[in-house]
Write an enzyme that holds these catalytic residues in place. Structure first.
Site, mmCIF file in Angstrom:
data_model
loop_
_atom_site.group_PDB
_atom_site.id
_atom_site.type_symbol
_atom_site.label_atom_id
_atom_site.label_comp_id
_atom_site.label_asym_id
_atom_site.label_seq_id
_atom_site.Cartn_x
_atom_site.Cartn_y
_atom_site.Cartn_z
ATOM 1 N N GLY A 332 -3.486 -7.647 -3.048
ATOM 2 C CA GLY A 332 -2.712 -7.735 -1.824
ATOM 3 C C GLY A 332 -3.131 -6.589 -0.926
ATOM 4 C CB THR A 333 -5.654 -5.963 1.019
ATOM 5 O OG1 THR A 333 -5.995 -5.594 -0.305
ATOM 6 C CG2 THR A 333 -6.359 -5.027 1.982
ATOM 7 C CB ALA A 334 -2.207 -4.875 5.361
ATOM 8 C CB SER A 351 -4.981 -2.374 -0.435
ATOM 9 O OG SER A 351 -4.725 -3.218 -1.525
ATOM 10 C CG MET A 414 -5.500 -10.170 3.431
ATOM 11 S SD MET A 414 -5.464 -11.451 2.164
ATOM 12 C CE MET A 414 -4.007 -11.026 1.275
#
Length: 515
Positions: A332-334, A351, A414
């Site tokens: 999960g990353t932005a 992240s 992401m």
């Protein structure tokens, strides 16, 4: 489908509309692109804790007339070793969750490093929106509720996490007062409060209570690195990515492989060649890329003429290959990007890694500690083997593309392993086919898992294309349309002399906004 937003002066794109609005407010008040990016990232840390936050890592590429790279990745504890981990929890694989999956968080140091160099506003000013959402709360959307519910099963054995998020559902108000307290301390005392007392010592204590290897000295020793981005050409365009321990070199290797071919037009023949180039690059990533102090082969060699020529020979335009088994990296990353009227550009990614991270929640400060250390492996003969004070292979890769030495595109996504694959697909759409940034982001995507070499394809690729890929030997699993697993890409395209076109991914809750 989303539509690109065109502005003459400034713009920002993030995967959540509240963060985009926070960044836009900063730009409208006279702040620059770095100010806006930090404000947006702080807000993301509150409103999308399942993607990123105050216990994660941060990477960035900045253009201020020159390219600058920042690596904000943390290390394992000084007492860490494969033998020590196995003696406490016998396993053949690195744990995805728990204290051994944590590396020292680098995001806070990154925010202050960026602001020290380019910022025009204080941390406290830029954190105003984030603090408001932490104190007053915000309504959890249906997609966010699905994310939280989907993560819940990972964390049932982590009571502090369950107390903070275990009852949260779509439509509820999520308030995080302890995280607001962290913001207040950082605004008053700066980054040293995070890496020393009072926050850093609490992080170390939380990890030690659960049997982790980190101690307060490990947290206090953290420092990000300013680096020179790696560059490689594709069709006369220069692509800039961060060096190891990120997988930026993987995107460059895949593009360099493809640059030696006259690609067919859109369709299964082209998709096959792109997938095969990506597979070769991912296999090399998992064989050679880790903390650069532990790499037996320099990253530059992976994009050298001799290396790329050898990889091109291995690419069969008609038959899918099965490279050496790799290791899957989910996460999960932005990703966000910002640009201002002065030409300052930032490509930034942040992240926790998988979901909320390790499950180790520091309750008095509202911090979810990352699980980036789960990228290590327990084979001592692999370059990315778990070891003391080491940075793991990182999937986080912000990027830029330049024409004639001047930035043309600020972009990223992401998606763990999908990130470099999204880079390749966006760039081929834009460079080979002339698509604009929003059309390229909207287009149907695929991703291949290096652990199984299974190909995931959005149905928008078309039944004929998917069938033709299967005929070539690809094992294909059709995903849902606009699958979040294909990444949330954001981009800013520079369209001289008119200004910026800002694009956001319809797979996220994001927004492309500007002045």
């Amino acid at each position: 489908m989303a539509s690109a937003r065109r502005f003459l002066q400034a713009g920002i794109a993030t995967p959540h509309h509240l963060a985009s609005a926070a960044g836009l407010d900063v730009l409208a008040a006279g702040g620059n692109a770095i100010d806006a990016a930090v404000a947006a990232n702080l807000t993301l840390g509150v409103v999308t804790p399942y993607l990123c936050g105050f216990g994660g890592d941060l990477f960035a590429i900045v253009w201020d007339g020159e390219l600058h790279g920042y690596l904000g990745s943390g290390r394992s504890g000084a007492a860490a070793s494969i033998d020590a981990l196995r003696s406490g929890a016998p396993s053949e694989h690195m744990p995805y969750f728990g204290p051994h999956s944590v590396t020292v968080p680098g995001a806070v140091d990154g925010w202050f490093a960026l602001l020290d160099r380019w910022g025009t506003r204080s941390f406290g000013e830029l954190a105003a929106s984030a603090r408001r959402y932490a104190v007053d709360g915000f309504e959890v959307s249906a997609p966010a509720g699905d994310m939280i519910t989907g993560c819940r099963g990972f964390y049932t054995e982590f009571p502090e996490w369950m107390a903070a998020y275990g009852a949260i559902e779509a439509g509820a108000a999520l308030r995080q007062p302890a995280l607001a307290r962290t913001i207040d301390v950082l605004a008053a005392d700066g980054r040293d409060a995070y890496y020393g007392d009072p926050i850093g010592s609490a992080i170390a204590a939380a990890l030690e209570r659960q049997g982790g290897f980190h101690r307060a000295d490990d947290v206090a020793a953290h420092a990000g690195d300013w680096v020179t981005p790696m560059r490689a050409g594709y069709r006369g365009v220069e692509i800039a990515e961060l060096p190891p321990p990120t997988q930026g070199v993987t995107a460059l290797e895949a593009l360099r492989i493809l640059d030696g071919f006259d690609l067919p037009g859109p369709g299964p023949a082209r998709e096959h060649m792109m997938i095969e180039a990506v597979k070769l690059a991912l296999a090399d990533r998992d064989t050679f890329v880790t903390d650069p102090g532990h790499m037996p082969v320099a990253a530059e060699r992976l994009v050298s003429e001799a290396w790329i020529a050898d990889r091109r020979k291995r690419l069969d335009p008609d038959i899918a290959m099965i490279p050496e088994p790799g290791l899957p990296h989910v996460g999960g990353t932005a990703y966000l990007c910002a640009a201002d009227a002065g030409g300052l550009l930032v490509s930034l990614i942040q992240s926790n890694f998988l979901g909320f991270g390790s499950g180790v929640h520091v309750p008095e400060w509202g911090i979810n500690l990352n699980n980036r250390g789960s990228s290590f492996n327990l084979d001592p003969h692999r370059v990315n083997a778990f070891a003391a004070s080491k940075r793991p292979l990182h999937t986080l890769v912000p990027a830029m593309a330049l024409r004639d030495g001047t930035p043309w595109l600020v972009f990223g996504s992401m998606g763990g392993d999908a990130q470099t694959q999204v880079h390749v697909q966006l760039l081929t759409d834009m460079i080979d086919d002339g698509a604009d940034a929003q059309d390229a982001i909207d287009a149907a995507r695929w991703r291949v898992d290096p652990g199984t070499w299974l190909l995931h394809a959005e149905p928008g690729l078309g039944e004929e294309t998917i069938a033709a890929l299967e005929t070539r030997g690809h094992r294909v699993r059709t995903s849902r349309p606009l699958d979040s697993g294909m990444g949330h890409a954001q981009a800013i395209e520079l369209i001289a002399p008119d200004g910026y076109a800002v694009a956001s991914d319809p797979r996220s809750e994001g927004a492309a906004v500007g002045l």
